[in-house]
Design a protein around this motif. Sequence first.
Motif, short mmCIF file in Angstrom:
data_model
loop_
_atom_site.label_atom_id
_atom_site.label_comp_id
_atom_site.label_asym_id
_atom_site.label_seq_id
_atom_site.Cartn_x
_atom_site.Cartn_y
_atom_site.Cartn_z
N THR A 9 68.07 0.01 56.27
CA THR A 9 67.61 1.39 56.29
C THR A 9 68.56 2.13 57.21
O THR A 9 69.29 1.53 57.98
CB THR A 9 66.15 1.52 56.77
N ASP A 10 68.59 3.44 57.11
CA ASP A 10 69.36 4.25 58.04
C ASP A 10 68.76 5.64 58.11
O ASP A 10 67.70 5.89 57.55
CB ASP A 10 70.85 4.25 57.71
N GLU A 11 69.44 6.54 58.78
CA GLU A 11 68.93 7.89 58.99
C GLU A 11 69.43 8.89 57.94
O GLU A 11 69.24 10.09 58.09
CB GLU A 11 69.33 8.38 60.39
N THR A 12 70.07 8.40 56.87
CA THR A 12 70.55 9.31 55.83
C THR A 12 69.40 9.71 54.91
O THR A 12 68.33 9.10 54.94
CB THR A 12 71.65 8.66 54.98
N GLU A 13 69.63 10.72 54.07
CA GLU A 13 68.59 11.17 53.14
C GLU A 13 68.23 10.12 52.10
O GLU A 13 67.20 10.23 51.44
CB GLU A 13 69.02 12.47 52.47
#
Length: 93
Positions: A9-13
């Motif tokens: 997971t990451d903080e991108t849309e």
Amino acid sequence: MISREALFTDETENFKTPYEPKAGDSVTLTFRTLKNDVNLVYAVINGAQHKMKKSSIKSESFDYYTYTFKCRGKAVSYYFEVEDEDDRIYYNR
């Protein structure tokens, strides 16, 4: 044994929408695992554990889990717990 290399997971849309939520917005977090590899995924938001639902996103290699919550306007901290029969992993980016 959970395939750690597939967890993501990451903080991108792609994994958090909207990217910069405002108070009152519904925020959806998404977490990726290897297909059919885990039993449960939880989003732990400000210390409270929430069971994520397996998403209908189609992929031959991965499963995606989502959880949607209402942004209250203050800073939100979160991480993920991933479980199978014999393993538990805490995931934070």
